[in-house]
Design a protein around this motif. Structure first.
Motif, PDB file in Angstrom:
ATOM      1  N   GLU A   2     141.653 -12.288  -2.270  1.00  0.00           N
ATOM      2  CA  GLU A   2     142.115 -13.454  -3.019  1.00  0.00           C
ATOM      3  C   GLU A   2     141.187 -13.753  -4.196  1.00  0.00           C
ATOM      4  N   GLN A   3     139.893 -13.542  -3.988  1.00  0.00           N
ATOM      5  CA  GLN A   3     138.932 -13.775  -5.065  1.00  0.00           C
ATOM      6  C   GLN A   3     139.222 -12.836  -6.231  1.00  0.00           C
ATOM      7  N   LEU A   4     139.485 -11.572  -5.929  1.00  0.00           N
ATOM      8  CA  LEU A   4     139.781 -10.602  -6.986  1.00  0.00           C
ATOM      9  C   LEU A   4     141.049 -10.984  -7.741  1.00  0.00           C
ATOM     10  N   GLU A   5     142.057 -11.417  -7.001  1.00  0.00           N
ATOM     11  CA  GLU A   5     143.312 -11.800  -7.644  1.00  0.00           C
ATOM     12  C   GLU A   5     143.122 -13.019  -8.545  1.00  0.00           C
ATOM     13  N   GLY A   6     142.309 -13.965  -8.090  1.00  0.00           N
ATOM     14  CA  GLY A   6     142.040 -15.155  -8.896  1.00  0.00           C
ATOM     15  C   GLY A   6     141.322 -14.804 -10.185  1.00  0.00           C
ATOM     16  N   ILE A   7     140.325 -13.942 -10.071  1.00  0.00           N
ATOM     17  CA  ILE A   7     139.583 -13.527 -11.265  1.00  0.00           C
ATOM     18  C   ILE A   7     140.504 -12.740 -12.198  1.00  0.00           C
ATOM     19  N   GLU A  41     132.378 -11.598 -19.531  1.00  0.00           N
ATOM     20  CA  GLU A  41     131.754 -12.141 -18.331  1.00  0.00           C
ATOM     21  C   GLU A  41     132.716 -12.115 -17.142  1.00  0.00           C
ATOM     22  N   LEU A  42     133.963 -12.458 -17.384  1.00  0.00           N
ATOM     23  CA  LEU A  42     134.958 -12.434 -16.316  1.00  0.00           C
ATOM     24  C   LEU A  42     135.210 -11.015 -15.817  1.00  0.00           C
ATOM     25  N   LYS A  48     131.945  -6.795 -10.189  1.00  0.00           N
ATOM     26  CA  LYS A  48     130.961  -7.061  -9.137  1.00  0.00           C
ATOM     27  C   LYS A  48     131.654  -7.438  -7.831  1.00  0.00           C
ATOM     28  N   ALA A  49     132.666  -8.281  -7.926  1.00  0.00           N
ATOM     29  CA  ALA A  49     133.409  -8.695  -6.729  1.00  0.00           C
ATOM     30  C   ALA A  49     134.128  -7.506  -6.107  1.00  0.00           C
ATOM     31  N   GLU A  50     134.645  -6.629  -6.945  1.00  0.00           N
ATOM     32  CA  GLU A  50     135.347  -5.444  -6.450  1.00  0.00           C
ATOM     33  C   GLU A  50     134.379  -4.518  -5.707  1.00  0.00           C
ATOM     34  N   ILE A  51     133.207  -4.329  -6.271  1.00  0.00           N
ATOM     35  CA  ILE A  51     132.193  -3.484  -5.622  1.00  0.00           C
ATOM     36  C   ILE A  51     131.785  -4.098  -4.278  1.00  0.00           C
ATOM     37  N   SER A  52     131.556  -5.392  -4.267  1.00  0.00           N
ATOM     38  CA  SER A  52     131.181  -6.070  -3.022  1.00  0.00           C
ATOM     39  C   SER A  52     132.270  -5.935  -1.977  1.00  0.00           C
ATOM     40  N   SER A  53     133.501  -6.092  -2.406  1.00  0.00           N
ATOM     41  CA  SER A  53     134.626  -5.968  -1.493  1.00  0.00           C
ATOM     42  C   SER A  53     134.711  -4.569  -0.883  1.00  0.00           C
TER      43      SER A  53
END
Length: 60
Positions: A2-7, A41-42, A48-53
């Motif tokens: 969901e975080q990835l989709e929001g970004i 930045e976005l 970064k979020a994708e790598i963490s996921s």
């Protein structure tokens, strides 16, 4: 996810805004440059979020 989709939605919105501003003011306008940096930045935040996921998924 969901975080990835929001970004991703934010990226799409900010990219459309950048395109509109660029058409109106030109590429070298300070506001357009700021908007471009915001979009960068976005995109970095998304990557970064994708790598963490992916790291979390591989540990499961």
């Amino acid at each position: 996810m969901e975080q990835l989709e929001g970004i991703q939605k934010q990226i799409e919105t900010e990219r459309a805004r950048l395109n509109q501003m660029e058409e109106q003011y030109g590429r070298l306008d300070p506001g357009v440059i700021r908007q471009s940096r915001r979009l960068d930045e976005l995109i970095n935040e998304y990557l970064k979020a994708e790598i963490s996921s992916k790291q979390l998924d591989s540990k499961s």
